[in-house]
Scaffold this active site. Structure first.
Site: not given
Ligand code: NDP
Length: 246
Positions: A152, A165
């Site tokens: 990501s 995250y």
């Protein structure tokens, strides 16, 4: 990525896709099957996996297999048993797309909830490691194998409030680099994909006010998923590739 995959790019390859019931993983499973792969569909919600299965069969793709598994509760033994079953059924694995992941809770660092942090780390980091370990021997049995992690943007540069995250995706980048280095002289190439902003339920949870119609669909980012899974990327190792380069 501007890449045109041959129709039979993945013909007869056996490819495991995690999170194959929804979002990017679902599209990757459909796309790999449409290029000839026998896809093993792993995910948490059986009904979603069955939908992906039905779509592949309806499109005359090779018959897939379904592996229901909740990566939050699964133990090492579950992954060892899964690898044994895949070996018995297929004898090898030509590719693995480690796509399943969870967002957890976005919050200021001071307010990170430990239980939520541990759940995100279990699913996004520990489960990826536990799954990969027993699958490596199956990947080594293929002529040309690809192992793809999912990263990501916040796994490359930290961002306020993305707490657990983002840390889990930094760990994913590290795991990919370590494995790519360990396997540098083998038939198994290891890379990661950063999908970029993509129209899925995870994205809309993270950005509830956003106009989703302005985002790329999972189908639009598939060229990168095909390129890194197929033989055209044979010399690419240890890279974290943006599916939507700026
Ligand atoms: P979705 O939430 O749409 O899909 C996530 C998938 O992972 C689902 O199939 C889900 O299964 C599965 N999954 C979640 N938790 C578990 C679990 N405990 N056990 C087994 N499977 C599980 O997300 P996206 O498609 O958007 O994301 C796919 C990947 O891409 C993720 O790794 C995400 O971090 C990454 N990513 C996505 C971006 C985006 O903009 N969409 C941007 C950057 C990275 P089920 O539906 O059954 O719960």
């Amino acid at each position: 990525m501007d890449y045109q995959a041959a129709n039979d790019l993945l013909k007869d390859r056996v490819i495991l896709v995690t999170g194959a019931g929804d979002g990017i993983g679902r599209q990757a499973a459909l796309t790999y099957a449409s290029h000839g792969a026998v896809v093993i569909l792993l995910g948490k919600t059986v009904s979603k996996l069955e939908q992906t299965y039905d779509l592949i069969v309806a499109a005359n793709g090779p018959e897939p297999a379904i592996v229901p598994l909740d990566m939050q509760g699964a133990t090492e033994q579950h992954y060892i048993d899964m690898a044994t079953t895949i070996e018995e059924q297929f004898g090898r694995l030509d590719g693995v797309l480690l796509n399943a992941g969870m967002l957890g809770v976005l919050s200021p660092f001071e307010q990170i909830d430990l239980a939520s942090w541990e759940t995100v780390m279990k699913v996004n980091v520990t489960a990826q490691m536990m799954m990969t370990k027993p699958l490596l021997s199956l990947l080594r049995k293929a002529d040309d194998a690809a192992l793809i992690f999912t990263s990501s943007g916040v796994g490359k540069k930290g961002r306020a409030y993305w707490g657990s995250y983002a840390v889990s995706k930094f760990a994913t980048e590290g795991m990919m680099q370590i494995l790519a280095d360990e396997l540098s002289n083998t038939n198994v190439r290891v890379n990661a994909i950063n999908p970029g902003a993509t129209r899925t339920s995870m994205r809309s949870t993270a950005y509830p006010g956003e106009d989703a119609n302005k985002l790329k669909t999972p189908a639009e980012i598939m060229p990168t998923y095909l390129y890194l899974m197929g033989p055209d990327s044979q010399d690419v190792r240890g890279q974290s590739v943006d599916a939507q380069p700026k």
